[in-house]
Design a protein around this motif. Structure first.
Motif, PDB file in Angstrom:
ATOM      1  N   LEU A  49       8.174   6.985   1.849  1.00 27.69           N
ATOM      2  CA  LEU A  49       7.177   6.619   2.589  1.00 27.69           C
ATOM      3  C   LEU A  49       6.526   5.389   1.879  1.00 27.69           C
ATOM      4  N   VAL A  50       6.485   4.322   2.433  1.00 26.91           N
ATOM      5  CA  VAL A  50       6.046   2.900   1.952  1.00 26.91           C
ATOM      6  C   VAL A  50       4.455   2.714   2.424  1.00 26.91           C
ATOM      7  N   GLN A  51       3.819   2.544   1.610  1.00 29.86           N
ATOM      8  CA  GLN A  51       2.321   2.307   1.924  1.00 29.86           C
ATOM      9  C   GLN A  51       1.846   0.875   1.408  1.00 29.86           C
ATOM     10  N   PHE A  52       1.400   0.005   2.186  1.00 29.20           N
ATOM     11  CA  PHE A  52       0.779  -1.396   2.037  1.00 29.20           C
ATOM     12  C   PHE A  52      -0.710  -1.102   1.900  1.00 29.20           C
ATOM     13  N   SER A  53      -1.269  -1.445   0.863  1.00 30.73           N
ATOM     14  CA  SER A  53      -2.619  -1.297   0.426  1.00 30.73           C
ATOM     15  C   SER A  53      -3.252  -2.536  -0.032  1.00 30.73           C
ATOM     16  N   SER A  54      -4.786  -2.391   0.053  1.00 35.27           N
ATOM     17  CA  SER A  54      -5.438  -3.588  -0.709  1.00 35.27           C
ATOM     18  C   SER A  54      -6.571  -3.137  -1.519  1.00 35.27           C
ATOM     19  N   ALA A  55      -7.023  -3.479  -2.550  1.00 35.91           N
ATOM     20  CA  ALA A  55      -7.710  -3.459  -3.630  1.00 35.91           C
ATOM     21  C   ALA A  55      -8.910  -2.477  -3.199  1.00 35.91           C
ATOM     22  N   PHE A  56      -9.741  -2.943  -2.047  1.00 33.88           N
ATOM     23  CA  PHE A  56     -11.225  -2.468  -1.685  1.00 33.88           C
ATOM     24  C   PHE A  56     -10.931  -1.613  -0.420  1.00 33.88           C
ATOM     25  N   CYS A  57      -9.648  -1.223   0.066  1.00 26.40           N
ATOM     26  CA  CYS A  57      -9.446  -0.524   1.289  1.00 26.40           C
ATOM     27  C   CYS A  57      -9.703   0.995   1.132  1.00 26.40           C
ATOM     28  N   GLN A  58     -10.871   1.532   1.594  1.00 26.25           N
ATOM     29  CA  GLN A  58     -11.059   2.913   1.562  1.00 26.25           C
ATOM     30  C   GLN A  58     -10.244   3.788   2.445  1.00 26.25           C
ATOM     31  N   PRO A  59      -9.927   3.586   3.406  1.00 28.11           N
ATOM     32  CA  PRO A  59      -8.678   4.430   4.016  1.00 28.11           C
ATOM     33  C   PRO A  59      -7.406   4.408   3.323  1.00 28.11           C
ATOM     34  N   CYS A  60      -7.113   3.171   2.382  1.00 26.59           N
ATOM     35  CA  CYS A  60      -6.067   3.364   1.589  1.00 26.59           C
ATOM     36  C   CYS A  60      -6.005   4.553   0.523  1.00 26.59           C
ATOM     37  N   ALA A  78      10.137  10.142  -1.340  1.00 25.26           N
ATOM     38  CA  ALA A  78       9.364   9.509  -2.533  1.00 25.26           C
ATOM     39  C   ALA A  78       8.007   8.536  -2.013  1.00 25.26           C
ATOM     40  N   HIS A  79       7.081   8.627  -2.572  1.00 29.16           N
ATOM     41  CA  HIS A  79       5.968   7.715  -1.941  1.00 29.16           C
ATOM     42  C   HIS A  79       5.937   6.451  -2.878  1.00 29.16           C
ATOM     43  N   VAL A  80       6.095   5.098  -2.252  1.00 33.49           N
ATOM     44  CA  VAL A  80       5.898   3.940  -2.719  1.00 33.49           C
ATOM     45  C   VAL A  80       4.461   3.281  -2.110  1.00 33.49           C
ATOM     46  N   GLU A  81       3.856   2.703  -3.364  1.00 32.05           N
ATOM     47  CA  GLU A  81       2.554   1.875  -2.606  1.00 32.05           C
ATOM     48  C   GLU A  81       2.811   0.716  -2.987  1.00 32.05           C
ATOM     49  N   ILE A  82       2.756  -0.363  -2.275  1.00 32.75           N
ATOM     50  CA  ILE A  82       2.787  -1.901  -2.473  1.00 32.75           C
ATOM     51  C   ILE A  82       1.290  -2.544  -2.050  1.00 32.75           C
ATOM     52  N   ARG A  87       2.187  -9.001  -2.720  1.00 25.80           N
ATOM     53  CA  ARG A  87       3.467  -9.127  -1.864  1.00 25.80           C
ATOM     54  C   ARG A  87       3.272  -9.624  -0.649  1.00 25.80           C
ATOM     55  N   LEU A  88       2.857 -10.755  -0.683  1.00 27.76           N
ATOM     56  CA  LEU A  88       2.573 -11.658   0.637  1.00 27.76           C
ATOM     57  C   LEU A  88       3.768 -11.830   1.322  1.00 27.76           C
ATOM     58  N   ASP A  89       4.604 -12.238   0.605  1.00 25.93           N
ATOM     59  CA  ASP A  89       6.013 -12.603   1.026  1.00 25.93           C
ATOM     60  C   ASP A  89       6.691 -11.323   1.972  1.00 25.93           C
ATOM     61  N   LEU A  90       6.289 -10.135   1.451  1.00 31.49           N
ATOM     62  CA  LEU A  90       6.926  -8.977   2.251  1.00 31.49           C
ATOM     63  C   LEU A  90       5.856  -8.543   3.480  1.00 31.49           C
ATOM     64  N   VAL A  91       4.710  -8.710   3.309  1.00 30.31           N
ATOM     65  CA  VAL A  91       3.718  -8.604   4.279  1.00 30.31           C
ATOM     66  C   VAL A  91       3.976  -9.318   5.436  1.00 30.31           C
ATOM     67  N   ARG A  92       4.382 -10.733   5.161  1.00 26.97           N
ATOM     68  CA  ARG A  92       4.628 -11.499   6.552  1.00 26.97           C
ATOM     69  C   ARG A  92       5.878 -11.289   7.220  1.00 26.97           C
TER      70      ARG A  92
END
Length: 132
Positions: A49-60, A78-82, A87-92
């Motif tokens: 389970l790969v989770q893309f998060s950001s620092a100030f994201c409450q739902p994250c 496994a749970h992996v948080e990115i 990781r803007l390269d991967l996000v894009r």
């Protein structure tokens, strides 16, 4: 296309319908796959389970708890948080447009499901069925 679950901006975990990585992408990624180097962590034996998060994201934060709980319930998952900002390269490359976004990978690293917004635990468990 995924259907909404009645909550604005949240998509139910469904088939991977976003942009896929091309073979020419940095890291030589195969379309629709993530390898351990791209994850920056060891994937699960059965699914990840790969989770893309950001620092100030409450739902994250809530998503982190849900995914960690599900990963703890299902052997070999496994749970992996990115951090999306790191990781803007991967996000894009993956077409991630908001956080949290969750990708479900099978044992080979193939993206089998994706969802934007905070998922429900029952939806995560159901999506794992496509990966294991």
């Amino acid at each position: 296309m995924d259907e909404g679950d009645g909550v604005t901006g949240v998509r139910v975990l469904g088939r991977e319908d976003g942009p896929q990585r091309g073979e020419g992408d940095a890291g030589g990624g195969v379309p629709g796959f993530l390898d351990p180097a791209e994850l920056g962590a060891r994937p699960g034996r059965r699914a990840t389970l790969v989770q893309f998060s950001s620092a100030f994201c409450q739902p994250c934060r809530a998503t982190r708890r849900i995914l960690a709980e599900v990963a703890g319930m299902v052997e070999g998952v496994a749970h992996v948080e990115i951090d999306a900002e790191e990781r803007l390269d991967l996000v894009r490359a993956l077409g991630i447009e908001k956080t949290p976004t969750v990708l479900v990978l099978d044992a080979a690293g193939r993206i089998v499901r994706r969802a934007a917004g905070m998922p429900r635990k029952v939806d995560v468990i159901a999506a794992l069925g496509a990966a294991v």
